[in-house]
Design a protein around this motif. Structure first.
Motif: not given
Length: 277
Positions: A182-192, A241-250
């Protein structure tokens, strides 16, 4: 419990709940540091209520839309509602897996999970997988419309492991969703959105320990402060976290987990008192 202690516990819970760093580990470590033993689960329920209220309010439009579309598809079978209907089914599937297996796993590991050594090992494992998913595994590009039941099974199984203190719930679901392609946006929405029934469910199961005596021993003001601190910092954590994951690194979260594991095993393990509850 003092108001200051309640404030600190609320902040710790709120900030760490939705970041991939394990809120349970942080609460247990805070208990060690303060020499606190919670009687029952009354205080922990209040802390989690602050987080659940924050995530529900933040994603209120998603929750309303998803619920409305889910039942509308059942009633009218409109093709345009089909993706959201199945997205809802994927949340239900992962929640069922987590709930069923999580209870079994917690019963098996309940006596050994809250030691500093165990927590440090689990934090290290969380950090390793955060690095692997970002450095080794190529992030996919599948969206919600391309999800399958296998995705929900993978995420549900990964989330089950988060019953172990030090294994982050948000981290495990994000890692599993990204691993599934899954892409990051979908993964984040699903997780939350998946966090809502899981946190709510665990709180409901713990409600039998939410006694008048347990709450009275803590005090009305500390409980109110803990709830508000958890709510506010959970909201901040979600937005960040939502803003960070758009450009940040795990990787940064992985390094934090490693550092906390070292601190836990080096310093916390030498503290004689063991928190309970």
């Amino acid at each position: 419990m003092s108001v200051l202690e309640a404030l600190i516990f609320g902040i710790v819970q709120g900030i760490s709940e939705f970041l991939p760093i394990s809120s349970t580990a942080h609460i247990i470590i805070a208990q060690f540091l303060f020499g606190r033993t919670f009687s029952g689960l009354s205080f922990e329920v209040i802390l989690h209520l602050g987080s659940i209220v924050a995530v529900v309010l933040y994603f209120r439009r998603d929750c309303i839309q998803l619920t409305r579309t889910f039942f509308r598809y059942i009633k009218e079978r409109r093709s345009m509602d089909r993706p959201e209907f199945f997205f809802g089914l994927y949340i239900i599937t992962a929640t069922f897996i987590t709930g069923f297996l999580g209870i079994l796993l917690e019963d098996v590991l309940a006596g050994t999970m809250k030691t500093p050594l165990f927590i440090a090992a689990a934090l290290t494992l969380t950090g390793v997988f955060l690095i692997l998913i970002e450095r080794v595994h190529e992030i996919g590009n599948r969206t919600e419309t391309e999800m399958t039941f296998m995705d929900s099974i993978i995420v549900g199984l990964a989330q089950t492991i988060a019953v172990i203190p030090g294994i982050s719930r948000s981290g495990s679901t994000l890692i599993a969703a990204l691993y599934a392609g899954l892409n990051r946006k979908t993964a984040v929405r699903y997780s939350f959105l998946l966090s809502i029934p899981v946190i709510a469910g665990s709180s409901v199961l713990a409600f039998e320990d939410l006694t008048v005596g347990g709450m009275a021993s803590i005090g009305t003001m500390p409980l109110a402060i803990a709830f508000l601190a958890s709510f506010v910092t959970s909201w901040i954590g979600i937005v960040w976290l939502i803003n960070f994951l758009n450009s940040g690194r795990l990787l940064y979260f992985a390094l934090y987990c490693f550092a906390l594991a070292i601190v836990t095993i080096t310093f916390i393990d030498n503290i004689p008192s063991t928190p309970g509850g």
